[in-house]
Design a protein around this motif. Structure first.
Motif, mmCIF file in Angstrom:
data_model
loop_
_atom_site.group_PDB
_atom_site.id
_atom_site.type_symbol
_atom_site.label_atom_id
_atom_site.label_comp_id
_atom_site.label_asym_id
_atom_site.label_seq_id
_atom_site.Cartn_x
_atom_site.Cartn_y
_atom_site.Cartn_z
ATOM 1 N N ALA A 104 -40.404 2.029 21.092
ATOM 2 C CA ALA A 104 -40.721 2.293 19.669
ATOM 3 C C ALA A 104 -39.577 3.287 19.112
ATOM 4 O O ALA A 104 -38.918 2.941 18.013
ATOM 5 C CB ALA A 104 -42.039 2.918 19.300
ATOM 6 N N GLU A 105 -39.318 4.393 19.805
ATOM 7 C CA GLU A 105 -38.200 5.074 19.406
ATOM 8 C C GLU A 105 -36.702 4.361 19.181
ATOM 9 O O GLU A 105 -36.118 4.611 18.585
ATOM 10 C CB GLU A 105 -38.218 6.347 20.358
ATOM 11 N N ARG A 106 -36.519 3.541 20.310
ATOM 12 C CA ARG A 106 -35.386 2.666 20.357
ATOM 13 C C ARG A 106 -35.184 2.070 19.416
ATOM 14 O O ARG A 106 -33.878 1.664 18.931
ATOM 15 C CB ARG A 106 -35.335 2.166 21.941
ATOM 16 N N ARG A 107 -36.106 1.289 18.700
ATOM 17 C CA ARG A 107 -36.156 0.186 17.926
ATOM 18 C C ARG A 107 -35.177 0.470 16.567
ATOM 19 O O ARG A 107 -34.172 -0.235 16.456
ATOM 20 C CB ARG A 107 -37.608 -0.047 17.314
ATOM 21 N N PRO A 108 -35.210 1.644 16.164
ATOM 22 C CA PRO A 108 -34.413 1.847 14.835
ATOM 23 C C PRO A 108 -32.746 2.045 15.284
ATOM 24 O O PRO A 108 -31.960 1.630 14.652
ATOM 25 C CB PRO A 108 -34.849 3.020 14.181
ATOM 26 N N TRP A 109 -32.765 2.645 16.363
ATOM 27 C CA TRP A 109 -31.303 2.740 16.963
ATOM 28 C C TRP A 109 -30.800 1.410 17.237
ATOM 29 O O TRP A 109 -29.662 1.054 16.814
ATOM 30 C CB TRP A 109 -31.489 3.539 18.133
ATOM 31 N N LEU A 110 -31.643 0.445 17.739
ATOM 32 C CA LEU A 110 -30.911 -0.842 18.379
ATOM 33 C C LEU A 110 -30.715 -1.525 17.164
ATOM 34 O O LEU A 110 -29.773 -2.474 16.868
ATOM 35 C CB LEU A 110 -31.905 -1.654 19.199
ATOM 36 N N ASP A 111 -31.747 -1.508 15.950
ATOM 37 C CA ASP A 111 -31.501 -2.133 14.861
ATOM 38 C C ASP A 111 -30.111 -1.712 13.974
ATOM 39 O O ASP A 111 -29.507 -2.740 13.468
ATOM 40 C CB ASP A 111 -32.694 -1.938 13.977
ATOM 41 N N CYS B 89 -13.324 0.984 18.497
ATOM 42 C CA CYS B 89 -14.318 1.134 19.540
ATOM 43 C C CYS B 89 -15.498 1.977 18.784
ATOM 44 O O CYS B 89 -15.210 2.976 18.172
ATOM 45 C CB CYS B 89 -13.597 2.012 20.675
ATOM 46 N N PHE B 90 -16.629 1.386 19.282
ATOM 47 C CA PHE B 90 -17.837 2.350 18.677
ATOM 48 C C PHE B 90 -18.503 2.630 20.107
ATOM 49 O O PHE B 90 -18.638 1.896 21.005
ATOM 50 C CB PHE B 90 -18.729 1.473 17.642
ATOM 51 N N ASP B 91 -19.351 3.607 19.680
ATOM 52 C CA ASP B 91 -20.180 4.322 21.001
ATOM 53 C C ASP B 91 -21.915 4.249 20.213
ATOM 54 O O ASP B 91 -22.009 4.908 19.416
ATOM 55 C CB ASP B 91 -19.835 5.641 21.417
ATOM 56 N N ALA B 92 -22.824 3.564 20.990
ATOM 57 C CA ALA B 92 -24.121 3.348 20.845
ATOM 58 C C ALA B 92 -24.704 4.917 20.531
ATOM 59 O O ALA B 92 -25.640 5.079 19.761
ATOM 60 C CB ALA B 92 -24.821 2.630 21.545
ATOM 61 N N ASP B 93 -24.248 5.828 21.432
ATOM 62 C CA ASP B 93 -24.680 7.155 21.161
ATOM 63 C C ASP B 93 -24.511 7.944 19.772
ATOM 64 O O ASP B 93 -25.379 8.408 19.189
ATOM 65 C CB ASP B 93 -24.233 8.258 22.090
ATOM 66 N N ALA C 144 -13.834 -5.732 18.165
ATOM 67 C CA ALA C 144 -14.197 -4.562 18.614
ATOM 68 C C ALA C 144 -14.749 -4.362 20.119
ATOM 69 O O ALA C 144 -15.255 -5.307 20.616
ATOM 70 C CB ALA C 144 -15.101 -3.674 17.501
ATOM 71 N N VAL C 145 -14.641 -3.114 20.343
ATOM 72 C CA VAL C 145 -15.292 -2.769 21.941
ATOM 73 C C VAL C 145 -16.278 -1.925 21.556
ATOM 74 O O VAL C 145 -16.099 -0.824 20.655
ATOM 75 C CB VAL C 145 -14.220 -2.193 22.802
ATOM 76 N N GLY C 146 -17.564 -2.052 22.076
ATOM 77 C CA GLY C 146 -18.715 -1.059 21.734
ATOM 78 C C GLY C 146 -19.502 -1.034 23.193
ATOM 79 O O GLY C 146 -19.435 -1.565 24.099
ATOM 80 N N THR C 147 -20.047 0.250 23.154
ATOM 81 C CA THR C 147 -21.019 0.735 24.413
ATOM 82 C C THR C 147 -22.512 0.650 23.893
ATOM 83 O O THR C 147 -22.665 1.253 22.903
ATOM 84 C CB THR C 147 -20.471 1.938 24.929
ATOM 85 N N CYS C 148 -23.026 0.455 24.924
ATOM 86 C CA CYS C 148 -24.642 0.769 24.783
ATOM 87 C C CYS C 148 -25.328 0.589 26.261
ATOM 88 O O CYS C 148 -24.764 -0.359 26.912
ATOM 89 C CB CYS C 148 -25.213 -0.428 23.925
ATOM 90 N N SER C 149 -26.202 1.403 26.318
ATOM 91 C CA SER C 149 -26.856 1.299 27.709
ATOM 92 C C SER C 149 -27.447 -0.180 27.643
ATOM 93 O O SER C 149 -27.342 -1.004 28.915
ATOM 94 C CB SER C 149 -27.915 2.435 27.910
ATOM 95 N N ALA C 150 -28.216 -0.679 26.757
ATOM 96 C CA ALA C 150 -28.853 -2.142 26.715
ATOM 97 C C ALA C 150 -29.620 -2.354 28.078
ATOM 98 O O ALA C 150 -29.339 -3.295 28.499
ATOM 99 C CB ALA C 150 -27.640 -3.029 26.303
ATOM 100 N N ILE D 8 -31.806 12.250 20.168
ATOM 101 C CA ILE D 8 -30.839 12.924 21.022
ATOM 102 C C ILE D 8 -31.742 14.398 21.569
ATOM 103 O O ILE D 8 -31.431 14.381 22.560
ATOM 104 C CB ILE D 8 -29.615 13.332 19.987
ATOM 105 N N ALA D 9 -32.357 14.957 20.552
ATOM 106 C CA ALA D 9 -33.203 16.031 20.920
ATOM 107 C C ALA D 9 -34.236 15.511 22.047
ATOM 108 O O ALA D 9 -34.296 16.411 23.000
ATOM 109 C CB ALA D 9 -34.027 16.457 19.830
#
Length: 156
Positions: free
Chosen positions: A47-54, A23-27, A70-76, A35-36
């Motif tokens: 724009a801030e989300r792009r590197p995270w999504l990539d 299991c993986f968590d997008a956070d 696998a099972v993963g989480t993401c707000s998406a 996070i800050a």
């Protein structure tokens, strides 16, 4: 997928445990500056989300290439985010944890130890684009029932 407080992590961990899958968590893929920002009550820009999504896409791609389930989480929350993640591929199954604002607001009010500022919940509902073609599961039931519904609907 779903807004903060919808139960993504709880359900994903329980489902992964039942299936014997990782299991993986997008956070965990957010850079420290994201996070800050969220901890300070500021919604991220696309724009801030792009590197995270990539980074998440690369992780999903690596799992698929290795043949690892696998099972993963993401707000998406937006369709564009889901496209960037590649959730339209046959090997990726998308589950939407569907809940209303008040139910989730109450959950977040009692949550501790997470960086997400509950003030941001309204912004998440404002940008949420309910997915089409995803398995939608209502969150107004215990996690075990949600996991059972997911397993039955997806034939797992």
């Amino acid at each position: 997928m779903g807004v903060a407080g919808s139960g993504k992590t709880t359900v994903a961990r329980a489902l992964a445990k039942d299936l014997g899958w990782p299991c993986f968590d997008a956070d965990d893929f957010h850079p420290p500056e994201n996070i800050a920002a969220m901890a300070a009550g500021r919604a991220l820009t696309d724009a801030e989300r792009r590197p995270w999504l990539d980074a998440l896409r690369a992780h999903i791609d690596a799992l698929l290439a290795a043949g690892t389930e696998a099972v993963g989480t993401c707000s998406a929350l937006k369709a564009a985010y889901r496209r960037r993640l590649g959730t339209d591929r046959d090997a990726v199954r998308l589950v939407y944890l569907d809940g209303d604002y008040e139910t989730i607001r109450r959950r977040l009010a009692g949550r501790t130890g997470h960086f997400f500022d509950p003030v941001l919940l309204r912004t998440q509902f404002d940008v949420l684009e309910v997915p089409t073609g995803a398995l939608a599961v209502p969150i107004d039931q215990p996690p075990e029932a949600i996991v059972r519904a997911i397993r039955e609907a997806l034939g797992l």
